[in-house]
Design a protein around this motif. Structure first.
Motif, PDB file in Angstrom:
ATOM      1  N   CYS A 285       0.790  -1.243   0.000  1.00 43.25           N
ATOM      2  CA  CYS A 285       0.000   0.000   0.000  1.00 43.25           C
ATOM      3  C   CYS A 285       0.821   1.292   0.000  1.00 43.25           C
ATOM      4  CB  CYS A 285      -0.984   0.041   1.151  1.00 43.25           C
ATOM      5  SG  CYS A 285      -1.405  -1.526   1.896  1.00 43.25           S
ATOM      6  N   ASP A 334      -2.323  -7.617  -5.778  1.00 40.10           N
ATOM      7  CA  ASP A 334      -2.785  -6.493  -4.973  1.00 40.10           C
ATOM      8  C   ASP A 334      -3.298  -5.368  -5.859  1.00 40.10           C
ATOM      9  OD1 ASP A 334      -3.245  -5.274  -2.615  1.00 40.10           O
ATOM     10  OD2 ASP A 334      -1.141  -4.987  -2.053  1.00 40.10           O
ATOM     11  N   HIS A 336      -4.914  -1.088  -5.391  1.00 45.67           N
ATOM     12  CA  HIS A 336      -5.435   0.005  -4.578  1.00 45.67           C
ATOM     13  C   HIS A 336      -6.195   0.943  -5.486  1.00 45.67           C
ATOM     14  CE1 HIS A 336      -2.197  -1.603  -2.027  1.00 45.67           C
ATOM     15  NE2 HIS A 336      -3.131  -1.460  -1.124  1.00 45.67           N
ATOM     16  N   HIS A 466      -8.557  -1.272  -0.774  1.00 43.89           N
ATOM     17  CA  HIS A 466      -7.501  -2.283  -0.915  1.00 43.89           C
ATOM     18  C   HIS A 466      -8.205  -3.544  -1.371  1.00 43.89           C
ATOM     19  CE1 HIS A 466      -4.794  -0.261   2.204  1.00 43.89           C
ATOM     20  NE2 HIS A 466      -5.963   0.292   2.425  1.00 43.89           N
TER      21      HIS A 466
HETATM   22 ZN   LIG Z   1      -3.218  -2.298   0.730  1.00 46.50          ZN
END
Ligand SMILES: [Zn+2]
Ligand SMILES: [Zn+2]
Length: 591
Positions: A285, A334, A336, A466
């Motif tokens: 992140c 992942d 964001h 997220h």
């Molecule tokens: Zn994250």
């Protein structure tokens, strides 16, 4: 639905009570063979129960496999005697005197920690246990049980304490449930990804390299890459942008994000680089936040969706490491997403739709969704105003409901910066695996002072989402291996076609065929070792290659292939281009 749920809860409680009652019965039976035994604790557990015993004052100091048979037999005899589980409430003093008289030092230790004025005990025959209950009323109500194994266990799980002996048992309402459970266990063992991973030459775990750090072998690394490329392409189609961040980063960044304070136990010790402290990154992140911040954004730019197949490293105790499912370094798919409050619900719906479609492509049909919200009684544990929490919770709930998904609300399970939803999938043995997570975050945009310029030219805070759809690639591959028992669909198979020349004279044509297949993006290998054809077929079947082509004189001359399909007896004759067409179609359809 709610009724159903209630009766399930009722059944579950009953089952737990029954299993825990089995533990008392086990203790009583052990006491009859080992009168000087000291009792530890005996709870119910998933699928059964256990009891911990200290035999150091007994003639025989340890249990042996024969003892299990003897004890189980005695338990069954005791069941028939219709013994009652009787509850008694006594004063601390009475309890203390009783347990001293019996020499039960572990129970004395336990009663000393009880704050209540009266101590609750249960009697079964001449075995008395310190226990809150509840229990069945009689041994006749017990279901079917089976003692399974003996293991060492430290008193209260502390390695500084004495090692006790634990007997495990299974318990179910009836024989069919027990048989089904045992069948499932056998099937699960056959599918264990740690064994299959070796057999299929996908990965290994080597302590010389380091615990919890899988080594991906050629076929496994390729499988991982196939999955990564597939999901990345799907994300790009959905308007995500690929970013990439390094494996180490300045510790200050993680102090600013709050990860250092909230997740320090998971983070490896910092390393010193030119008077600055760096850590190996536990999350992706903060890097994505800095990329967002590096430019001015207008409301017209939003939503911005950054994705990274980011490898992160988290500390897990060696005792909990398990194959690919609990590791110390793993790659997340992942992402964001930065959006406005108005865009939130639509973004959530899009993410959930994408998750559903991708998980379906991998062969999962059953999803279980949990929505983790704040504990309304302890709001101080969370950042952000009531208004914004309610909005986020509502947006998540609406987005889930739009999929017609039934979900459970889990109060108090939210992370400190916002509510989240988790998706579990059921594998082919109906076991559930936690896979996807989606979190709504108001905290990091605040901490990093993220802005966008709204229609009126004013600075505003974006909301951050997220989301990891497959979660950890390592864990996901572990799941895939067990779900398919290693027999991956064609599009995922690292080797899709095995070409098996009958003799050395057929190698040349086999290699030419391999070249043609490879030019058509079909993954194939030629098994040109000097072994018999039947051995080579068995070998290819063992590593679960979807197609086998045996090449002899006839095939080499006619260029008509004998196609063997994994798990099927029938051999189909096919021209080379027809075979290519067939395989490519399957790859495209991801069947
Ligand atoms: Zn994250
Ligand atoms: Zn009890």
């Amino acid at each position: 639905m709610s009724n159903n749920k209630k009766s399930n809860v009722f059944l579950k409680t009953n089952l737990q009570t029954m299993r825990h009652s089995c533990a008392h019965l086990l203790a009583l039976a052990v006491k009859q063979f080992f009168p000087k035994v000291k009792f530890g604790i005996g709870p119910d557990i998933e699928s059964g129960f256990y009891y911990d015993f200290d035999l150091s004052d007994c003639q025989k100091k340890t249990f042996e496999p024969d003892d299990l048979i003897k004890i189980e037999k005695r338990m069954k005899e005791l069941v028939k005697k219709d013994l009652k589980f009787e509850k008694k409430k006594i004063s601390f003093k009475e309890a203390e005197e009783m347990f001293i008289k019996m020499g039960q030092k572990y129970k004395i230790e336990l009663i000393n920690e009880i704050q209540e004025p009266l101590i609750s005990c249960y009697e079964l025959g001449d075995f008395v246990d310190l226990c809150r209950g509840p229990h069945l009323s009689s041994t006749k109500e017990l279901g079917v049980f089976k003692l399974t194994k003996i293991a060492g266990a430290y008193w209260r799980g502390d390695e500084k304490n004495k090692m006790l002996q634990r007997i495990y048992g299974l318990a179910f309402f009836n024989q069919k449930e027990l048989d089904d459970y045992l069948k499932l266990q056998t099937e699960a063992e056959k599918r264990d990804h740690r064994n299959l991973g070796q057999e299929l030459e996908l990965f290994s775990l080597n302590e010389e390299f380091g615990q919890g750090l899988p080594l991906w072998h050629p076929k496994g690394a390729l499988l991982k890459k196939i999955i990564e490329v597939f999901v990345l392409n799907e994300y790009l189609k959905q308007g995500y942008q690929l970013v990439s961040t390094a494996h180490i980063a300045n510790l200050n960044l993680f102090k600013k994000s709050g990860h250092w304070d909230f997740y320090r136990d998971l983070i490896y010790s910092p390393m010193q680089i030119e008077n600055e402290e760096y850590i190996i990154k536990p999350m992706n992140c903060p890097g994505h936040l800095l990329i967002y911040k590096s430019q001015l954004h207008s409301y017209r730019d939003l939503p911005i969706r950054f994705t990274e197949l980011g490898t992160v490293y988290r500390y897990e105790k060696s005792g909990v490491l398990h194959g690919l499912t609990r590791v110390r370094g793993f790659t997340q798919d992942d992402a964001h997403i930065f959006c406005t409050l108005e865009q939130l619900e639509k973004e959530l719906v899009e993410i959930i739709k994408l998750t559903k479609s991708i998980l379906k492509t991998f062969g999962f049909k059953d999803f279980k969704v949990a929505l983790s919200i704040r504990n309304p009684k302890n709001k101080r544990k969370y950042l952000g105003s009531d208004k914004i929490w309610l909005l986020a919770e509502e947006a998540l709930a609406k987005a889930i409901e739009k999929q017609n998904w039934v979900y459970e609300r889990e109060e108090g399970e939210a992370v400190f910066y916002g509510p989240k939803m988790d998706i579990k999938v059921s594998d082919s043995l109906n076991r559930q695996w936690q896979i996807s997570t989606l979190q709504v975050d108001f905290n990091l945009p605040e901490r990093f002072d993220l802005n966008y310029i709204d229609k009126g030219g004013k600075k505003k805070r974006p909301i951050m989402l997220h989301r990891a759809l497959l979660g950890s690639l390592e864990r996901f591959i572990g799941l895939l291996i067990e779900h398919y028992a290693g027999a991956f669909p064609v599009w995922l198979s690292p080797v899709q076609v095995q070409i098996i020349p009958v003799g050395s004279g057929h190698i040349k044509f086999s290699q030419r065929l391999a070249k043609i297949l490879k030019e058509n993006n079909i993954r194939c290998e030629v098994d040109d070792l000097n072994e018999t054809v039947s051995y080579k077929i068995r070998k290819a079947e063992k590593i679960k290659i979807p197609y086998m082509l045996v090449i002899g004189e006839k095939e080499a001359k006619s260029e008509i292939l004998n196609v063997r399909t994994r798990g099927k007896k029938k051999i189909v004759k096919m021209k080379i281009n027809k075979f290519i067409e067939k395989v490519l179609k399957e790859i495209e359809k991801k069947r």
